[in-house]
Design a protein around this motif. Structure first.
Motif, mmCIF file in Angstrom:
data_model
loop_
_atom_site.group_PDB
_atom_site.id
_atom_site.type_symbol
_atom_site.label_atom_id
_atom_site.label_comp_id
_atom_site.label_asym_id
_atom_site.label_seq_id
_atom_site.Cartn_x
_atom_site.Cartn_y
_atom_site.Cartn_z
ATOM 1 N N GLU A 171 0.830 -1.204 0.000
ATOM 2 C CA GLU A 171 0.000 0.000 0.000
ATOM 3 C C GLU A 171 0.867 1.257 0.000
ATOM 4 N N ARG A 172 1.967 1.239 0.741
ATOM 5 C CA ARG A 172 2.879 2.389 0.728
ATOM 6 C C ARG A 172 3.470 2.607 -0.660
ATOM 7 N N ALA A 173 3.656 1.534 -1.386
ATOM 8 C CA ALA A 173 4.220 1.619 -2.742
ATOM 9 C C ALA A 173 3.164 1.928 -3.792
ATOM 10 N N GLY A 174 1.922 2.134 -3.342
ATOM 11 C CA GLY A 174 0.851 2.457 -4.281
ATOM 12 C C GLY A 174 0.296 1.249 -5.015
ATOM 13 N N LYS A 175 0.521 0.059 -4.480
ATOM 14 C CA LYS A 175 0.031 -1.168 -5.119
ATOM 15 C C LYS A 175 -1.146 -1.732 -4.334
ATOM 16 N N ASN A 176 -2.026 -2.416 -5.050
ATOM 17 C CA ASN A 176 -3.143 -3.075 -4.385
ATOM 18 C C ASN A 176 -2.712 -4.459 -3.904
ATOM 19 N N PRO A 177 -2.915 -4.783 -2.641
ATOM 20 C CA PRO A 177 -2.641 -6.144 -2.181
ATOM 21 C C PRO A 177 -3.518 -7.127 -2.951
ATOM 22 N N SER A 178 -3.035 -8.345 -3.139
ATOM 23 C CA SER A 178 -3.825 -9.333 -3.864
ATOM 24 C C SER A 178 -4.995 -9.795 -3.008
ATOM 25 N N GLU A 179 -6.028 -10.280 -3.673
ATOM 26 C CA GLU A 179 -7.206 -10.777 -2.965
ATOM 27 C C GLU A 179 -6.842 -11.972 -2.083
ATOM 28 N N GLU A 180 -6.032 -12.886 -2.614
ATOM 29 C CA GLU A 180 -5.642 -14.062 -1.835
ATOM 30 C C GLU A 180 -4.856 -13.670 -0.590
ATOM 31 N N GLU A 181 -4.017 -12.654 -0.725
ATOM 32 C CA GLU A 181 -3.224 -12.178 0.402
ATOM 33 C C GLU A 181 -4.126 -11.642 1.517
ATOM 34 N N LEU A 182 -5.125 -10.870 1.137
ATOM 35 C CA LEU A 182 -6.033 -10.300 2.127
ATOM 36 C C LEU A 182 -6.931 -11.370 2.747
ATOM 37 N N LYS A 183 -7.313 -12.362 1.961
ATOM 38 C CA LYS A 183 -8.101 -13.464 2.513
ATOM 39 C C LYS A 183 -7.286 -14.241 3.539
ATOM 40 N N LEU A 184 -5.993 -14.437 3.238
ATOM 41 C CA LEU A 184 -5.125 -15.127 4.189
ATOM 42 C C LEU A 184 -4.976 -14.314 5.466
ATOM 43 N N LEU A 185 -4.852 -12.987 5.323
ATOM 44 C CA LEU A 185 -4.738 -12.115 6.488
ATOM 45 C C LEU A 185 -5.995 -12.206 7.350
ATOM 46 N N TYR A 198 -9.218 -9.109 12.327
ATOM 47 C CA TYR A 198 -10.092 -9.695 11.314
ATOM 48 C C TYR A 198 -10.946 -8.607 10.657
ATOM 49 N N GLY A 199 -11.482 -7.720 11.490
ATOM 50 C CA GLY A 199 -12.307 -6.638 10.949
ATOM 51 C C GLY A 199 -11.531 -5.746 10.004
ATOM 52 N N ARG A 200 -10.288 -5.416 10.376
ATOM 53 C CA ARG A 200 -9.457 -4.567 9.505
ATOM 54 C C ARG A 200 -9.158 -5.268 8.176
ATOM 55 N N ALA A 201 -8.886 -6.559 8.252
ATOM 56 C CA ALA A 201 -8.594 -7.308 7.027
ATOM 57 C C ALA A 201 -9.817 -7.357 6.117
ATOM 58 N N MET A 202 -10.991 -7.574 6.697
ATOM 59 C CA MET A 202 -12.212 -7.622 5.892
ATOM 60 C C MET A 202 -12.521 -6.255 5.289
ATOM 61 N N GLU A 203 -12.217 -5.199 6.017
ATOM 62 C CA GLU A 203 -12.427 -3.859 5.463
ATOM 63 C C GLU A 203 -11.533 -3.634 4.248
ATOM 64 N N LYS A 204 -10.323 -4.144 4.308
ATOM 65 C CA LYS A 204 -9.433 -4.027 3.141
ATOM 66 C C LYS A 204 -9.978 -4.845 1.971
ATOM 67 N N LEU A 205 -10.561 -5.996 2.276
ATOM 68 C CA LEU A 205 -11.135 -6.809 1.198
ATOM 69 C C LEU A 205 -12.283 -6.084 0.506
ATOM 70 N N VAL A 206 -13.175 -5.464 1.295
ATOM 71 C CA VAL A 206 -14.287 -4.765 0.647
ATOM 72 C C VAL A 206 -13.817 -3.493 -0.046
ATOM 73 N N ALA A 207 -12.695 -2.936 0.416
ATOM 74 C CA ALA A 207 -12.166 -1.734 -0.234
ATOM 75 C C ALA A 207 -11.587 -2.066 -1.606
ATOM 76 N N TYR A 208 -10.827 -3.149 -1.677
ATOM 77 C CA TYR A 208 -10.151 -3.504 -2.932
ATOM 78 C C TYR A 208 -10.945 -4.485 -3.798
ATOM 79 N N TYR A 209 -11.711 -5.357 -3.159
ATOM 80 C CA TYR A 209 -12.450 -6.398 -3.891
ATOM 81 C C TYR A 209 -13.869 -6.473 -3.321
ATOM 82 N N PRO A 210 -14.721 -5.491 -3.672
ATOM 83 C CA PRO A 210 -16.033 -5.349 -3.025
ATOM 84 C C PRO A 210 -17.063 -6.387 -3.480
#
Length: 405
Positions: A171-185, A198-210
């Motif tokens: 995210e600092r590098a301006g890249k989107n984390p992969s969906e699989e990475e966020l699911k693992l998190l 868990y809540g923070r990770a799910m928020e990232k999932l809906v932000a990038y992969y709604p």
């Protein structure tokens, strides 16, 4: 695993196995079968190569360098032959040899990690990967083996920390984390019983992969947190409708009924209409019940339109803040957004009757959104605080509107 095998073959094909211009060498009784093993490996005849390497292993009184070379070729041959149980400890042992060059240690540890991973010996895989990084390794495939080994080995807290570190760097590098990475998190945090993580990770999932499933999960997480205020059920339903996460007739009916109870029949009518349009209302054994609710909403709406027309003529100065706020929200729902928002803002300033001001801020943010003023909606949502669920819902609205603005 394919990456690890490619590394392995690179070592086999390019390393100076037997003869060197400088440095240690091996005796002929060791070197001859080893050289034969290397040639067989180049032909992908791995099991034959392993047998010849075993011949070299049987030679007594080997030097440290000879033992290193024999163990290394055994590990390489076994890996190519698909014998991970032999390959993994051999490669790890070769990497630990005092005779192994540092660059070779990295490659051998990378291969050992991959072989242990294939064996599902996740503790040993993560240990080998750790030493690989300590020797300066940076291959992303080994990083993946390391994190997956932590997770599959039950070290969920460590897995979560490592994935979170990768996500933050991306995210600092301006890249989107992969969906699989966020699911693992998310999964690692869930297994570690870290509800906040868990809540923070799910928020990232809906932000990038709604996706609907992620929205349902993150909203369920909000509603099941300790201290969630049941008064926010209608606000959950509003967000659920916004993101396309309404699943069945019961959810449409419950939302519409809450809106009628709150005194917003125009909202109830729209919800019922959406349920019919989605094909979940007006069908099946409950179709008659759906129609009764639709008729009730229409009847209440007809009366409400008269009340709104009358309210437009009234002096708002005599009304308390809560009444002014609610009437203003109803005006917004009726499309009278300029007047309605002004009334809601005035009601907030007046302040009378607000037991939960953060709930009011959440509703005002939603009203701005309905009026098409998403920039102001975002500003308002960002001011919502508290631990009863209002702030969590506001944060989800920020994610939704930030991605759709």
């Amino acid at each position: 695993m394919m990456r690890a095998l490619a590394l392995l073959l690179f070592v086999v094909m390019t390393a100076p196995v037997l003869a060197q211009d400088k440095g240690p060498t091996v005796r002929p009784e060791v070197g001859k079968p080893l050289q034969a093993a290397v040639e067989l490996l180049k032909q992908r005849r791995a099991r034959e190569a392993l047998a010849r390497a075993r011949e070299a292993q049987a030679v007594p009184d080997k030097t440290a360098y000879e033992s290193y070379m024999v163990t290394r070729v055994i590990g390489q041959s076994a890996a190519v032959a698909g014998d991970a149980a032999t390959a993994a400890p051999a490669l790890e042992s070769a990497a630990a040899s005092s005779a192994a060059p540092e660059a070779d240690k990295r490659q051998l540890l990378a291969m050992a990690a991959g072989q242990y991973y294939a064996l599902k010996e996740y503790g040993k895989a993560s240990s080998a990967a750790t030493r690989y990084f300590q020797y300066g390794g940076s291959d992303k495939s080994i990083r993946t083996i390391y994190i997956n080994s932590l997770y599959l080995g039950g070290n969920y807290g460590a897995a979560s920390r490592e994935v979170a570190s990768d996500v933050e760097a991306e995210e600092r590098a301006g890249k989107n984390p992969s969906e699989e990475e966020l699911k693992l998190l998310a999964s690692a945090n869930a297994q570690a019983k870290d509800t906040a993580g868990y809540g923070r990770a799910m928020e990232k999932l809906v932000a990038y992969y709604p996706k609907q499933e992620y929205w349902l999960s993150v909203l369920q997480n909000v509603m099941t947190r300790s201290g969630f205020n049941e008064r926010l059920q209608i606000d959950v339903a509003r967000l659920k409708l916004e993101v396309g996460a309404m699943r069945n007739a019961a959810e449409y009916l419950e939302f519409a009924q809450m809106s009628l109870i709150e005194g917003f029949p125009v909202e109830a009518t729209r919800i019922v209409d959406k349920g019919y349009a989605a094909g979940v209302l007006g069908v099946g054994a409950e179709a008659a019940r759906h129609k009764r609710l639709r008729d009730l909403a229409a009847k209440n709406l007809a009366e409400d339109k008269k009340a709104v027309a009358e309210a437009e003529k009234q002096d708002v100065a005599s009304k308390d803040g809560k009444t002014l706020f609610n009437e203003g929200f109803n005006f917004v729902l009726h499309g009278k957004t300029e007047k309605g928002l002004a009334m809601m803002q005035q009601g907030m300033k007046t302040g009378g009757g607000f037991r939960r001001p953060d709930h009011a801020k959440l509703q005002l943010g939603y009203a701005y959104h309905l009026a098409g003023q998403n920039a102001r909606a975002l500003e308002m949502f960002k001011t919502v605080q508290g631990t009863d669920g209002a702030a969590a819902l506001a944060r989800l609205w920020v994610l939704r509107l930030s991605r759709n603005s």
